[in-house]
Design a protein around this motif. Structure first.
Motif, mmCIF file in Angstrom:
data_model
loop_
_atom_site.group_PDB
_atom_site.id
_atom_site.type_symbol
_atom_site.label_atom_id
_atom_site.label_comp_id
_atom_site.label_asym_id
_atom_site.label_seq_id
_atom_site.Cartn_x
_atom_site.Cartn_y
_atom_site.Cartn_z
ATOM 1 N N HIS A 11 0.840 -1.200 0.000
ATOM 2 C CA HIS A 11 0.000 0.000 0.000
ATOM 3 C C HIS A 11 0.874 1.248 0.000
ATOM 4 O O HIS A 11 0.676 2.174 -0.783
ATOM 5 C CB HIS A 11 -0.908 -0.017 1.230
ATOM 6 N N LEU A 12 1.868 1.293 0.890
ATOM 7 C CA LEU A 12 2.740 2.449 0.980
ATOM 8 C C LEU A 12 3.575 2.607 -0.284
ATOM 9 O O LEU A 12 3.796 3.707 -0.767
ATOM 10 C CB LEU A 12 3.656 2.312 2.208
ATOM 11 N N LYS A 13 4.054 1.482 -0.817
ATOM 12 C CA LYS A 13 4.865 1.508 -2.028
ATOM 13 C C LYS A 13 4.074 2.088 -3.199
ATOM 14 O O LYS A 13 4.557 2.952 -3.938
ATOM 15 C CB LYS A 13 5.333 0.095 -2.363
ATOM 16 N N ALA A 14 2.858 1.622 -3.376
ATOM 17 C CA ALA A 14 2.036 2.087 -4.492
ATOM 18 C C ALA A 14 1.690 3.555 -4.342
ATOM 19 O O ALA A 14 1.734 4.330 -5.296
ATOM 20 C CB ALA A 14 0.765 1.252 -4.587
ATOM 21 N N THR A 15 1.325 3.973 -3.104
ATOM 22 C CA THR A 15 0.941 5.363 -2.879
ATOM 23 C C THR A 15 2.126 6.285 -3.069
ATOM 24 O O THR A 15 2.020 7.348 -3.698
ATOM 25 C CB THR A 15 0.362 5.529 -1.456
ATOM 26 N N LYS A 55 -0.664 7.370 -16.482
ATOM 27 C CA LYS A 55 -0.064 8.081 -15.352
ATOM 28 C C LYS A 55 -0.717 7.620 -14.057
ATOM 29 O O LYS A 55 -1.922 7.338 -14.018
ATOM 30 C CB LYS A 55 -0.261 9.593 -15.500
ATOM 31 N N LEU A 56 0.072 7.571 -13.003
ATOM 32 C CA LEU A 56 -0.482 7.303 -11.680
ATOM 33 C C LEU A 56 -1.041 8.581 -11.098
ATOM 34 O O LEU A 56 -0.446 9.653 -11.228
ATOM 35 C CB LEU A 56 0.595 6.755 -10.744
ATOM 36 N N ILE A 57 -2.193 8.487 -10.457
ATOM 37 C CA ILE A 57 -2.783 9.626 -9.751
ATOM 38 C C ILE A 57 -3.144 9.197 -8.335
ATOM 39 O O ILE A 57 -3.324 8.011 -8.061
ATOM 40 C CB ILE A 57 -4.029 10.176 -10.489
ATOM 41 N N GLU A 58 -3.225 10.161 -7.431
ATOM 42 C CA GLU A 58 -3.409 9.857 -6.017
ATOM 43 C C GLU A 58 -4.881 9.854 -5.614
ATOM 44 O O GLU A 58 -5.292 10.452 -4.632
ATOM 45 C CB GLU A 58 -2.606 10.849 -5.176
ATOM 46 N N GLU A 59 -5.672 9.166 -6.435
ATOM 47 C CA GLU A 59 -7.101 8.982 -6.160
ATOM 48 C C GLU A 59 -7.519 7.689 -6.845
ATOM 49 O O GLU A 59 -7.141 7.470 -8.005
ATOM 50 C CB GLU A 59 -7.903 10.164 -6.696
ATOM 51 N N PRO A 60 -8.263 6.810 -6.194
ATOM 52 C CA PRO A 60 -8.594 5.499 -6.777
ATOM 53 C C PRO A 60 -9.684 5.569 -7.848
ATOM 54 O O PRO A 60 -10.776 5.025 -7.703
ATOM 55 C CB PRO A 60 -9.036 4.684 -5.563
ATOM 56 N N LEU A 92 -5.605 -3.703 -5.795
ATOM 57 C CA LEU A 92 -4.533 -3.018 -5.089
ATOM 58 C C LEU A 92 -4.901 -2.652 -3.659
ATOM 59 O O LEU A 92 -4.054 -2.650 -2.770
ATOM 60 C CB LEU A 92 -4.144 -1.739 -5.838
ATOM 61 N N ASP A 93 -6.143 -2.285 -3.434
ATOM 62 C CA ASP A 93 -6.573 -1.856 -2.100
ATOM 63 C C ASP A 93 -5.701 -0.706 -1.592
ATOM 64 O O ASP A 93 -5.232 -0.707 -0.458
ATOM 65 C CB ASP A 93 -6.534 -3.036 -1.117
ATOM 66 N N SER A 94 -5.451 0.274 -2.456
ATOM 67 C CA SER A 94 -4.687 1.453 -2.041
ATOM 68 C C SER A 94 -5.277 2.684 -2.727
ATOM 69 O O SER A 94 -6.102 2.571 -3.630
ATOM 70 C CB SER A 94 -3.209 1.303 -2.396
ATOM 71 N N LYS A 95 -4.853 3.857 -2.304
ATOM 72 C CA LYS A 95 -5.471 5.095 -2.768
ATOM 73 C C LYS A 95 -4.755 5.655 -3.998
ATOM 74 O O LYS A 95 -4.300 6.797 -4.013
ATOM 75 C CB LYS A 95 -5.471 6.122 -1.635
ATOM 76 N N ILE A 96 -4.643 4.847 -5.028
ATOM 77 C CA ILE A 96 -4.090 5.334 -6.280
ATOM 78 C C ILE A 96 -5.028 4.978 -7.423
ATOM 79 O O ILE A 96 -5.871 4.087 -7.319
ATOM 80 C CB ILE A 96 -2.687 4.761 -6.567
ATOM 81 N N GLY A 97 -4.853 5.721 -8.516
ATOM 82 C CA GLY A 97 -5.645 5.451 -9.703
ATOM 83 C C GLY A 97 -4.813 5.739 -10.939
ATOM 84 O O GLY A 97 -3.585 5.907 -10.858
#
Length: 325
Positions: A11-15, A55-60, A92-97
């Protein structure tokens, strides 16, 4: 079975990775079925291909931008790349999109794996941004949701070669079992008449029951084709490129199919048939000279029909989705 990517480290790695990361990929077209292998065989092409930037964004969430003229949906629930990426977010269960820009070079409804290129290209690119935490098998499972959206059926004969590269055999999708099949050098000539055949429609016209004698002949051709590819036996490949179940039905949807096929064989092609559900027609050849002669035959045939068309002469893509940066 879904991969469980939900621990706190991941989770931390992905975020932490989400800031300012992007990747551009070339997502190849594909030929599904390879004549006799309905829903179980496919190969990737070096041309044509879609261009996609993720691109990675910080919203799922998934945000989609189209930079072509096909007017495909930007709602991720209605876009093949979107539903595949939404599945990845769920796993993923993390806060990225993901923010996705799609430039389609493969016309939807062409029979050259347009929906698979978008679905597979999206998940391969996203996975790279996440340091490849998912396996190829995971990516195929996610991308198949795009195929289900496009055709109503989960199938992997376009998705698998797009991700793995080369020729692939899908022994099973429940559970998923994809086998890469070695093959000799092959040239692929395609003609794409500028009409659309929807995969869903092409599936609905197929017979629901088949004769046992026809099934036996088809099984023999599939086994012969795989064996011919693995042994680099061009004659066996040629003999095995025969479809007694699907082609007789679907070919009625494709203008000048019989003329293109007979002319291509006379020009020296090993064999071929309908690419995916059509309307594109593909032919395999041992060398580029023959492949170019096959292209001339295809061009002459469709010029005489008055139907607009586009042709490609290419080779088997052994890499699959190609990372550009």
């Amino acid at each position: 079975m879904k991969s469980q990517i939900s621990n706190s480290t991941m989770h931390l790695k992905a975020t932490a990775s989400a800031k300012n990361k992007s990747i551009t990929v070339y997502a190849p077209g594909t030929v599904a079925n390879i004549v006799c292998g309905f829903d179980v065989l496919g190969l990737a092409l070096n041309d044509p291909y879609d261009i996609m930037t993720v691109k990675l964004i910080e919203e799922p969430v998934v945000v989609i931008h189209n930079v072509d003229n096909y007017g495909l949906p930007t709602d991720p629930q209605k876009n093949v790349a979107g539903v595949a990426l939404l599945e990845m977010i769920d796993r993923l269960d993390s806060k990225i999109g993901f923010d996705v820009t799609i430039e389609k070079k493969i016309m939807p409804g062409s029979g050259i794996g347009s929906s698979a290129a978008s679905s597979a290209g999206a998940v391969v690119a996203a996975n790279h941004l996440l340091d490849n935490i998912f396996s190829n098998a995971d990516l195929v499972q996610m991308a198949m949701l795009g195929e289900k959206l496009a055709s109503g059926v989960k199938h992997a004969d376009n998705i698998a070669p797009c991700i793995y590269g080369g020729v692939t055999l899908i022994r099973s999708i429940h559970p998923l079992d994809v086998i890469s099949v070695p093959s000799p050098p092959l040239y692929v000539t395609l003609v794409h008449p500028q009409i659309e055949v929807r995969t869903e429609d092409a599936r609905q016209i197929l017979r629901k029951q088949i004769l046992l004698k026809d099934a036996i002949k088809q099984w023999g051709n599939i086994a012969g084709l795989v064996t011919g590819l693995m042994k680099s036996d061009y004659d066996l490949i040629s003999r095995s490129l025969e479809d007694v179940l699907i082609e007789p039905i679907r070919s009625i949807l494709i203008p000048a199919f019989a003329e293109v096929k007979s002319g291509s064989l006379e020009a020296g092609a090993l064999g071929g048939g309908i690419s995916g559900s059509g309307p594109s027609i593909f032919m395999l050849s041992r060398d580029e000279t023959t492949a170019r002669e096959v292209e001339k035959t295809m061009q002459e045939t469709y010029t005489n029909t008055g139907i607009a068309f586009h042709t490609y002469v290419t080779t088997v893509n052994m890499e699959g989705v190609k990372l550009m940066n």
